[in-house]
Design an enzyme around this catalytic site. Structure first.
Site, short mmCIF file in Angstrom:
data_model
loop_
_atom_site.label_atom_id
_atom_site.label_comp_id
_atom_site.label_asym_id
_atom_site.label_seq_id
_atom_site.Cartn_x
_atom_site.Cartn_y
_atom_site.Cartn_z
N GLU A 1 -2.71 -30.59 6.12
CA GLU A 1 -3.10 -29.32 5.34
C GLU A 1 -4.33 -28.49 5.68
O GLU A 1 -4.08 -27.18 5.74
CB GLU A 1 -3.26 -30.07 4.09
CG GLU A 1 -3.40 -28.87 2.91
CD GLU A 1 -3.73 -29.70 1.45
OE1 GLU A 1 -3.43 -30.54 1.30
OE2 GLU A 1 -4.20 -28.49 0.65
N ASP B 1 -4.33 -33.40 1.38
CA ASP B 1 -5.17 -33.96 0.28
C ASP B 1 -4.30 -34.79 -0.60
O ASP B 1 -3.12 -34.77 -0.85
CB ASP B 1 -5.82 -32.73 -0.47
CG ASP B 1 -7.13 -32.12 0.36
OD1 ASP B 1 -7.34 -32.67 1.53
OD2 ASP B 1 -7.25 -31.15 0.22
N TYR C 1 0.86 -1.40 0.00
CA TYR C 1 0.10 -0.13 -0.06
C TYR C 1 0.92 1.23 0.04
O TYR C 1 0.47 2.21 -0.56
CB TYR C 1 -0.90 0.03 1.02
CG TYR C 1 -1.97 -0.99 1.09
CD1 TYR C 1 -2.89 -0.84 -0.15
CD2 TYR C 1 -2.33 -2.00 1.83
CE1 TYR C 1 -4.02 -1.62 -0.39
CE2 TYR C 1 -3.39 -3.00 1.45
CZ TYR C 1 -4.39 -2.60 0.46
OH TYR C 1 -5.21 -3.47 0.23
#
Lengths: 645, 364
Positions: B195, B247, B96
């Site tokens: 995970e 996964d 920013y």
């Protein structure tokens, strides 16, 4: 005496009425179904209006209206023009008798030809709805308008006048036809719109207003006040285009007693030597009486015509639209698409079997056009759009035969209609366009015409490629410009300020980064009072008292590390005339190019070139085509390699 | 950690290189190791993957290159000013702040993060030296582990990662170096890095940390540097084996890769972040077959990612080659939570014990 079979048969033999003929052949004439009938009806009327205006040198103002308020399935079509009008006694014949017309015998480029067109519409209206056609025509401001309500006597092929009266019409002159037919407006609307839009493209001098059945009004504006070059009627046929029957008829009617005089006087392109050669090859006596030749001898003569090299017929009977007007028209009609660029080309006239013809082509590229669907093809013959039978037309096969992959369009196997964000424009003008059928929807496969179409398309394709390449190079170099003008100075400033040192000079680094010669052009149009701006387009814009000067400013900047010296060429449109020019060019080839031999430009040095063109309208010339010679074209942005004239 | 003066000097060297190029009439450029799959090599000494000899040049020859140089200098200047004023900022804050850098402003935070990484690579300093922190990633820990953390007020606080925390666990701070965190007692047999949050919570609810003497770490997708650093320290200092449980898809294998081998983006500090002894527990493509798990079709992107992994030097072992080829063959992927097919306790009662036994941690 007993009756023979021939007598029996004779009972059945009688004249066929034109109504029966029409009924059986209406598909050939373009009335095969209610959708096509609607388009054909409008087309025949509009063709007539345009032809009439052109012959009378009037800028056409045409109104097309369709009404569907009447009985179901019926459409009332109104077509009104500001043409010269038709004299009173001819009105019934023009609209109420088939095979009656002024252009059938003329050898010239025109829209209608057979004299079937408009009367066939009247007949179709009568057969399909039982209603009569109303024609109003006025030939002069001071004379009254005449109104005819007409039918066709289908047994005799003669007009039947239902009503004839003098009427008031506030137009100074013109013709209006009101005919009711069975037509499918719901389906035909789209075709009708396309037809009118396309007609407007090839008739940039015409203004066409289309009022739809729901009252919606579309105005297809006139984009030039210059009338098409008047087509000159060829008084004599060219021997290579003649048919046996016509040849025999001409010979029987001639007043010339010698074959050689007959050939020289009644055909075009037949000189002393050619005539001698024809007679020799046909093995005919030069002094023979043409009236006494046998059929066999005529056939020999015809064969000899084909064998001898005969000069091409004069081609001033053709009226092409011209590159500038094609571009202007296409630009005007594709505004909503906001295309990236439009290119067009007009080929020189050529000849097939004794008939002069000329091909023009154009490509509209980019903008909102879908890149993944097949390109759209707009086909025209003698300024008439061809809407049907695209697949059977020589222009489609010529287009499909070109490998468009070279020009960055998608095309499976390099054959067929390519995919890409483009509209193709193809116009064939001829004294005799070889249509595949009487409905005049497709041009037959004539190899001379196919070749010319290919050449025209290739010319356009090259221009298209030029544009695309330039765009690609420009984008890359524009980035570099941003780099050297904005980012690099910032980099220098920042590094200097972080180290609290003075900002270093950048010129040398800039030439190292750019390493090109950059050429850019700015085009402006200056409106000028019109005294008489010279133009090679026929006629002047009489209505306007101003014109435009097209000003090109070229900037050549050397961002190479060494001085550069080379020649620069700027292409100019054939319709333009070169005015002020600085620096002095090495050569001006009118209608083709300007050449400069530029002085050596030092590194980071710049050179400005200005030149003015007259005879163009605002927007006609919005980008320069520049070429260089005597420098490696790889170094140059904004110009291509000059390949010679 | 380098000292401040040295960090500032290294940052100035960047400006000096660019300025020097300009003075010599040369196109300014910076060079750094190529940060791509093609340029990572195995470091025998540390047992991790690091950048090889491939060099990328960022030169003002192209617009992108020029922007990169300009931005790099702006970032360097910004870091110098933070060091001088003893401030620090998040990567997002820096993004920013770049709004005020005119032409040098970033168009996405990904770009500004990437320049910060470039600077690490060029200078050999760490993000911490630059006083840049990531967003709080809040990776969580539950297990029989006692940590001593130096709090904001400077006080040392002992935290037991089961008794002193709620069900959400102990949150890993962004600084996990010794001056901030010290591992005290760890009474566990192994570390299990997980995970997804759903699976982490499942194991917590089922009491897997106590029943199987495990320290559970939630990776929260691709793990943050602090999470990886935390796992590495825990594993090395407390001599605990690490297992990664994800996964069954190509993206999850990359998560394992970054924990065990080092990530491509941060290969310059792999020896500092990666845990070479970490093992992949599952879910493996062979598990899909063996446990008959519910599956989804591989997408086009999945297939592309799997094929890319076949050419990734980090995945060149027999195990990975076989598993990836198997997955491409069956064309399926699956999730950790697909194990719920057999009931909520199946993962803790059957699947994990079986897998851990195969890996020699638990007795059958």
């Amino acid at each position: 005496m007993t009756k023979t079979i021939a007598h029996e048969l004779a009972k059945k033999q009688r004249e066929i009425s034109i109504a029966e003929f029409f009924e059986r052949n209406k598909h050939i004439l373009g009335f095969g179904n209610p959708t096509r009938a609607l388009v054909t009806a409008v087309k025949e009327a509009v063709d007539n209006s345009l032809d009439a205006c052109e012959e009378a040198k009037i800028l056409p103002d045409i109104l097309v209206e369709v009404h569907t308020k009447g009985e179901d399935g019926e459409c009332k079509i109104i077509v009104e023009d500001n043409g010269p009008g038709i004299i009173r006694r001819q009105i019934p014949l023009v609209f109420g008798k088939l095979l009656y017309g002024s252009r059938f015998h003329a050898i010239r480029q025109s829209r209608g030809q057979q004299g079937i067109g408009i009367s066939a519409v009247v007949l179709y209206g009568q057969l399909s709805t039982g209603k009569h056609t109303i024609v109003i025509s006025k030939i002069d401001e001071k004379r009254p308008a005449h109104l005819y309500e007409l039918a066709i006597d289908t047994n005799k092929n003669t007009p039947e006048i239902v009503k004839n009266e003098v009427t008031k019409w506030d137009k100074p002159h013109g013709t209006r036809i009101e005919v009711t037919i069975v037509g499918d407006y719901k389906r035909g609307r789209r075709f009708l719109y396309d037809y009118i839009q396309s007609t407007s493209i090839v008739n940039p001098h015409a203004q066409i207003t289309f009022v739809e059945a729901n009252g919606e009004k579309h105005v297809f504006e006139r984009v030039t006040d210059t009338l098409p070059r008047p087509t000159v009627e060829l008084k004599k046929p060219h021997p290579q285009g003649i048919e046996l029957g016509t040849l025999i008829k001409m010979a029987k009617n001639t007043s010339n007693r010698k074959l050689s005089t007959f050939l020289k006087k009644e055909f075009t392109s037949m000189g002393e030597r050619t005539t001698d050669a024809v007679c020799r090859i046909a093995n005919l006596d030069k002094d023979a009486n043409p009236k006494e030749l046998t059929r066999d001898e005529f056939i020999r003569l015809l064969k000899a015509f084909k064998k001898v090299k005969i000069m091409a017929p004069p081609t001033d009977c053709l009226s092409p639209i011209g590159e500038t007007l094609i571009k202007r028209s296409l630009k005007h009609e594709t505004q909503e698409i906001s295309p990236e660029f439009i290119v067009a080309t007009t080929r020189p006239p050529s000849v097939y079997s004794g008939h002069p013809f000329q091909v023009e082509a154009g490509i509209v590229y980019g903008g909102k056009l879908d890149a993944n669907s097949p390109v759209k093809i707009l086909r025209f013959a003698n300024r008439v759009p061809l809407l049907y039978q695209q697949g059977g037309c020589v222009s489609t096969s010529a287009l499909s035969d070109i490998d468009w992959r070279r020009y960055k369009l998608e095309q499976r196997g390099g054959k067929g209609i390519p995919n890409g964000p483009a509209i193709f424009f193809i116009h064939v003008a001829s004294t005799s366009v070889p249509f595949t059928s009487e409905s005049k929807e497709a041009i037959a496969d004539v190899s001379e015409i196919e070749n010319e179409i290919k050449l025209a398309l290739r010319e356009c394709a090259r221009k298209m490629q030029h544009h695309l390449n330039k765009k690609e190079k420009r984008i890359k170099t524009r980035e570099k410009f941003e780099l050297i003008t904005k980012i690099l100075p910032e980099i220098a400033k920042k590094s200097a300020s972080m180290l609290e040192k003075p900002v270093p000079p950048l010129d040398a680094v800039i030439t190292r980064i750019m390493d090109v010669v950059w050429i850019e052009d700015i085009i402006t149009y200056e409106k000028v009072e019109r005294k008489k701006v010279q133009t090679t387009l026929e006629g002047f814009d009489e209505g306007k008292n101003y014109g435009y000067i097209t000003k090109s400013q070229l900037l050549v900047a050397n961002y190479k590390q060494k001085p550069q010296k080379f020649n620069l060429y700027a292409l100019i449109p054939s319709d333009a005339v070169v005015g002020f020019i600085d620096p002095k060019p090495a050569k001006i080839e009118e209608g083709k190019y300007i050449k400069w031999c530029l002085p050596a430009i030092e590194p980071t040095g710049k050179l400005e070139i200005t030149f003015e063109l007259a005879g163009l309208d605002k927007g006609d010339f919005d980008e320069n085509d520049l070429y260089v010679e005597g420098i490696n074209p790889e170094y140059v942005i904004g110009a291509d390699k000059w390949e010679g004239d | 950690m380098e000292n401040k003066r040295e960090v500032m000097k290294k940052l100035d060297e960047i400006a000096e290189k660019i300025y020097g190029d300009l003075i010599k009439n040369e196109i300014p450029s910076l060079t750094l190791p190529t940060r791509a799959k093609s340029n990572i090599v195995f470091d025998e000494h540390f047992g991790v993957w690091k950048y090889g000899k491939g060099i990328t040049s960022r030169a003002a020859k192209t617009l992108d290159g020029a922007y990169m140089l300009l931005r790099t200098m702006y970032v360097a200047e910004f870091i110098k000013s933070m060091i001088k004023t003893r401030k620090s900022s998040t990567l997002r804050e820096m993004y920013y702040i770049s709004e005020g850098w005119n032409m040098a402003k970033f168009s996405s935070q990904q770009d500004s993060d990437s320049i910060a990484e470039d600077l690490e690579v060029i200078t050999g300093c760490l993000r911490e030296d630059f006083r840049l922190r990531p967003e709080e990633d809040g990776a969580r820990i539950i297990g029989n582990l006692v940590i001593e953390e130096v709090t904001r007020s400077g006080e040392k606080r002992r935290i037991h990662c089961q008794d002193d925390v709620g069900d959400a666990g102990y949150s890993i701070p962004y600084n996990v170096e010794k001056e901030k965190i010290v591992f005290k007692d760890a009474d566990a047999d192994f570390v299990l890095a997980i995970e997804t949050g759903g699976m982490f919570d499942r194991l917590v609810e089922n009491g897997f940390d106590t029943s199987h003497r495990a320290i559970l770490v939630h990776l929260k997708g691709q793990p943050a540097r602090s999470t990886r650093r935390f796992i590495k320290r825990l594993s090395e200092e407390k001599k605990l084996p690490v297992f990664v449980f994800t996964d069954c898809d190509p993206w999850s294998y990359r998560i394992y890769g970054s924990v065990a081998y080092g990530a491509i983006k941060t290969a310059h500090i792999s020896e500092y972040l990666a845990t070479p002894t970490a093992q992949f527990l599952g879910v493996a493509p062979s598990d899909i077959v063996n446990y008959e798990l519910p599956t989804d079709e591989l997408t086009k992107e999945d297939v592309k990612a799997l094929k890319s992994e076949l050419t990734d030097p980090r995945f060149k072992s027999r195990f990975w080659k076989d598993e990836i080829k198997l997955q491409l063959k069956i064309g399926k992927k699956s999730e950790q939570q697909a194990l719920a097919k057999y009931g909520l306790d199946y993962v803790t009662d059957t699947y994990l014990p079986e897998k851990l036994a195969q890996m020699g941690v638990l007795k059958k």
